[in-house]
Design a protein around this motif. Structure first.
Motif, PDB file in Angstrom:
ATOM      1  N   ASP A   1      -6.626  -0.422  -4.367  1.00  0.00           N
ATOM      2  CA  ASP A   1      -6.076   0.698  -3.753  1.00  0.00           C
ATOM      3  C   ASP A   1      -6.662   0.984  -2.615  1.00  0.00           C
ATOM      4  OD1 ASP A   1      -3.625   0.445  -5.693  1.00  0.00           O
ATOM      5  OD2 ASP A   1      -4.638   2.402  -7.042  1.00  0.00           O
ATOM      6  N   ARG A   2      -7.629   1.397  -2.490  1.00  0.00           N
ATOM      7  CA  ARG A   2      -8.946   1.559  -1.383  1.00  0.00           C
ATOM      8  C   ARG A   2      -8.449   0.682  -0.351  1.00  0.00           C
ATOM      9  NH1 ARG A   2     -14.844   1.978  -3.605  1.00  0.00           N
ATOM     10  NH2 ARG A   2     -15.212   2.493  -1.235  1.00  0.00           N
ATOM     11  N   LEU A   3      -8.377  -0.522  -1.023  1.00  0.00           N
ATOM     12  CA  LEU A   3      -8.351  -1.996   0.187  1.00  0.00           C
ATOM     13  C   LEU A   3      -6.694  -1.152   1.047  1.00  0.00           C
ATOM     14  CD1 LEU A   3      -8.951  -5.111  -0.967  1.00  0.00           C
ATOM     15  CD2 LEU A   3      -9.541  -4.068   1.204  1.00  0.00           C
ATOM     16  N   SER A   4      -5.776  -0.723  -0.151  1.00  0.00           N
ATOM     17  CA  SER A   4      -4.399  -0.556   1.550  1.00  0.00           C
ATOM     18  C   SER A   4      -4.968   0.176   1.478  1.00  0.00           C
ATOM     19  CB  SER A   4      -3.714  -0.535  -0.621  1.00  0.00           C
ATOM     20  OG  SER A   4      -3.353  -1.652  -0.665  1.00  0.00           O
ATOM     21  N   ALA A   5      -4.950   1.676   1.038  1.00  0.00           N
ATOM     22  CA  ALA A   5      -5.468   2.799   2.174  1.00  0.00           C
ATOM     23  C   ALA A   5      -5.840   2.543   3.559  1.00  0.00           C
ATOM     24  CB  ALA A   5      -5.377   3.883   0.586  1.00  0.00           C
ATOM     25  N   SER A   6      -7.319   1.813   3.400  1.00  0.00           N
ATOM     26  CA  SER A   6      -8.181   1.750   4.537  1.00  0.00           C
ATOM     27  C   SER A   6      -7.014   1.134   5.402  1.00  0.00           C
ATOM     28  CB  SER A   6      -9.433   1.079   4.126  1.00  0.00           C
ATOM     29  OG  SER A   6      -8.310  -0.357   3.995  1.00  0.00           O
ATOM     30  N   GLY A   7      -6.146   0.592   4.892  1.00  0.00           N
ATOM     31  CA  GLY A   7      -5.220  -0.032   5.797  1.00  0.00           C
ATOM     32  C   GLY A   7      -5.944  -1.553   6.501  1.00  0.00           C
ATOM     33  N   LEU A   8      -7.053  -2.489   5.942  1.00  0.00           N
ATOM     34  CA  LEU A   8      -7.045  -3.633   6.663  1.00  0.00           C
ATOM     35  C   LEU A   8      -6.022  -4.134   5.614  1.00  0.00           C
ATOM     36  CD1 LEU A   8     -11.026  -3.875   5.111  1.00  0.00           C
ATOM     37  CD2 LEU A   8     -10.272  -3.886   7.052  1.00  0.00           C
ATOM     38  N   LEU A   9      -4.933  -3.849   5.089  1.00  0.00           N
ATOM     39  CA  LEU A   9      -4.447  -5.414   4.485  1.00  0.00           C
ATOM     40  C   LEU A   9      -2.779  -5.542   6.032  1.00  0.00           C
ATOM     41  CD1 LEU A   9      -3.400  -4.511   0.529  1.00  0.00           C
ATOM     42  CD2 LEU A   9      -4.882  -6.349   2.154  1.00  0.00           C
ATOM     43  N   ALA A  10      -2.940  -4.509   6.507  1.00  0.00           N
ATOM     44  CA  ALA A  10      -2.479  -4.352   7.447  1.00  0.00           C
ATOM     45  C   ALA A  10      -2.589  -4.942   8.690  1.00  0.00           C
ATOM     46  CB  ALA A  10      -1.546  -3.065   7.790  1.00  0.00           C
ATOM     47  N   VAL A  11      -3.378  -5.251   8.836  1.00  0.00           N
ATOM     48  CA  VAL A  11      -4.585  -5.439  10.581  1.00  0.00           C
ATOM     49  C   VAL A  11      -3.774  -7.101  11.124  1.00  0.00           C
ATOM     50  CG1 VAL A  11      -7.046  -4.219   9.900  1.00  0.00           C
ATOM     51  CG2 VAL A  11      -6.281  -7.009   9.452  1.00  0.00           C
ATOM     52  N   THR A  12      -2.710  -7.715  10.714  1.00  0.00           N
ATOM     53  CA  THR A  12      -2.457  -8.700  11.220  1.00  0.00           C
ATOM     54  C   THR A  12      -0.998  -8.328  12.142  1.00  0.00           C
ATOM     55  OG1 THR A  12      -2.278  -9.706   9.388  1.00  0.00           O
ATOM     56  CG2 THR A  12      -3.739 -10.448   9.995  1.00  0.00           C
ATOM     57  N   VAL A  13      -0.478  -7.362  11.912  1.00  0.00           N
ATOM     58  CA  VAL A  13       0.924  -6.840  12.072  1.00  0.00           C
ATOM     59  C   VAL A  13       0.643  -6.458  13.822  1.00  0.00           C
ATOM     60  CG1 VAL A  13       2.487  -4.619  11.697  1.00  0.00           C
ATOM     61  CG2 VAL A  13       1.056  -5.504   9.958  1.00  0.00           C
ATOM     62  N   PRO A  14       1.813  -7.228  14.426  1.00  0.00           N
ATOM     63  CA  PRO A  14       1.620  -7.192  15.830  1.00  0.00           C
ATOM     64  C   PRO A  14       1.477  -5.917  16.292  1.00  0.00           C
ATOM     65  CG  PRO A  14       3.007  -8.785  14.875  1.00  0.00           C
ATOM     66  CD  PRO A  14       2.867  -7.868  13.655  1.00  0.00           C
ATOM     67  N   ALA A  15       0.807  -5.908  17.881  1.00  0.00           N
ATOM     68  CA  ALA A  15       1.327  -4.891  18.406  1.00  0.00           C
ATOM     69  C   ALA A  15       2.508  -4.140  18.842  1.00  0.00           C
ATOM     70  CB  ALA A  15      -0.096  -4.608  19.458  1.00  0.00           C
ATOM     71  N   ALA A  16       2.862  -5.127  18.415  1.00  0.00           N
ATOM     72  CA  ALA A  16       4.623  -4.208  19.017  1.00  0.00           C
ATOM     73  C   ALA A  16       4.946  -3.342  17.874  1.00  0.00           C
ATOM     74  CB  ALA A  16       5.220  -5.662  19.504  1.00  0.00           C
ATOM     75  N   TYR A  17       5.032  -3.567  16.836  1.00  0.00           N
ATOM     76  CA  TYR A  17       5.121  -3.441  15.251  1.00  0.00           C
ATOM     77  C   TYR A  17       4.252  -2.275  14.646  1.00  0.00           C
ATOM     78  CZ  TYR A  17       8.687  -6.983  15.195  1.00  0.00           C
ATOM     79  OH  TYR A  17       9.514  -7.999  15.637  1.00  0.00           O
ATOM     80  N   GLY A  18       3.094  -1.608  15.547  1.00  0.00           N
ATOM     81  CA  GLY A  18       1.820  -1.074  15.639  1.00  0.00           C
ATOM     82  C   GLY A  18       1.211  -1.068  14.448  1.00  0.00           C
ATOM     83  N   GLY A  19       0.862  -2.649  14.794  1.00  0.00           N
ATOM     84  CA  GLY A  19      -0.632  -2.879  13.934  1.00  0.00           C
ATOM     85  C   GLY A  19      -2.149  -3.082  14.926  1.00  0.00           C
TER      86      GLY A  19
END
Length: 394
Positions: A42-60
């Protein structure tokens, strides 16, 4: 679920380092008790690490593969099981980027930025080989699908919001169906019984008539019909986990020798850390670990370079670089985790200390796919320029 949105590579690395420091404290106890790391995930999810490869065009943050590999190395040095859990998550994020429609990308990238997690349901037991996938994705008259099959080694599925399922459709080609964790007919069984990676919850997923809307299915077979980095990225993360285990074990061994080991009486020194034979062995092990880390960085940069100009040649070079890094890191992880006891001495074998978790994790994780085949592909590439196959495991 609310999740922080990481801005860039530097922040991603800082967050990973901070999380790893926190995860390290109770890693031994979690392993000994097989305490599943729900709060840590849950801490991993809340930290934002699991979304770090989302493209910049989509807000990542759209971090580099070099940064992603370093994130995994940091986490694995602290807790190899925790690092293993999101490996498939990022693999199936990549599938969306390569094969998803605009609508699918927009939907799933928003899910990721909100802290949602992907698990996996890809491997099967009892089949002829690892690519003999028998789970079926049956098309229905209304355009939707239904899934039937049994999956094993489903790391992360127990903690997932979405479970990507690898299946064959009526045309016998591979597809990935993204299924909600609570979908009717889907059961996740916590029956993982590995000697290492004990808290990954890599159990069984059963699929009995699981309904899947048409817009949750992606044509994964297309991934392998041209130059691709699917396998290189997946294997890069495995290499990072092995390199992290090796570094974690070396650091643990050094701390043990500095603070707990007694000198051998023949050495003539007051402390074990002054023993020239131990100093020599630590130097040898450090060279091995540093070499693995250097190969990992080189491989990651090669993947990033290939991603900027993807051709058959650049994809092949990336796969070979990753294969070299993985082969070296796998051997290093097993050697260093075994040598921990050699340098730390008798007391390090006490069950209460649970230092054997490093070796168990290394020995278990390095069985994921055979290094001997990576060496074969590297040798052919070096001798004759033969490009490695596009099967996704290199």
């Amino acid at each position: 679920m609310a999740a922080h949105v990481i801005a860039d590579d530097a922040e991603a690395l800082a967050v990973a380092a901070a999380l790893a420091e926190g995860f390290r404290a109770n890693a031994g106890a979690r392993d000994a008790e097989r305490g599943l790391p729900r709060q840590e995930v849950d801490r991993l999810s809340a930290s934002g690490l699991l979304a770090v490869t989302v493209p910049a065009a989509y807000g990542g943050a759209d971090v580099s593969r070099e940064t992603l590999a370093e994130i995994f190395r940091l986490l694995a040095a602290a807790d190899a099981s925790l690092a293993q859990i999101p490996q498939s998550h990022f693999v199936y994020v990549n599938v969306i980027g390569r094969q998803g429609t605009e609508e699918q990308r927009a939907f799933f990238y928003a899910e990721l930025l909100a802290g949602r997690r992907f698990g996996n349901a890809q491997s099967e037991a009892g089949t002829r080989h690892v690519q003999d996938i028998r789970t079926r994705l049956e098309a229905l008259p209304d355009g939707s699908y239904v899934l039937n099959g049994v999956k094993h080694y489903a790391t992360g599925a127990l903690f997932a919001d979405w479970i990507p399922v690898l299946a064959r459709a009526g045309d016998d080609r591979l597809h990935v169906a993204y299924v909600p964790r609570d979908a009717p007919g889907l059961t996740v069984v916590d029956d993982w019984d590995g000697m290492g990676q004990r808290t990954t919850a890599s159990g069984t997923v059963r699929l009995a008539g699981v309904p899947v809307p048409a817009d949750r299915v992606l044509p994964h077979h297309l991934t392998f019909e041209g130059p691709q980095l699917h396998g290189a990225v997946a294997q890069l993360l495995h290499a990072a986990i092995d390199a992290g285990i090796a570094r974690g074990a070396l650091s643990e061994a050094a701390e043990f020798v500095r603070t707990k080991s007694r000198p051998w009486f023949e050495s003539g020194f007051e402390t074990a850390a002054e023993d020239p034979l131990l100093v020599q062995r630590f130097g040898e092990l450090a060279v091995r670990v540093r070499a693995s880390e250097a190969l990992l960085r080189e491989a990651a940069r090669t993947v990033d370079t290939a991603g900027a100009d993807l051709t058959d040649d650049s994809a092949a070079e990336a796969s070979i670089a990753v294969a070299a890094a993985k082969a070296h890191a796998a051997d290093t992880a097993v050697e260093v985790t075994s040598a921990l006891f050699e340098v730390a001495g008798t007391r390090s074998a006490l069950r209460s200390l649970n230092l054997n978790r490093y070796w168990r994790d290394a020995r278990t994780h390095t069985l994921h796919d055979p290094v001997r085949w990576k060496i074969q592909h590297i040798g052919r590439y070096e001798l004759s320029g033969t490009r490695p196959p596009r099967h996704g495991l290199l």
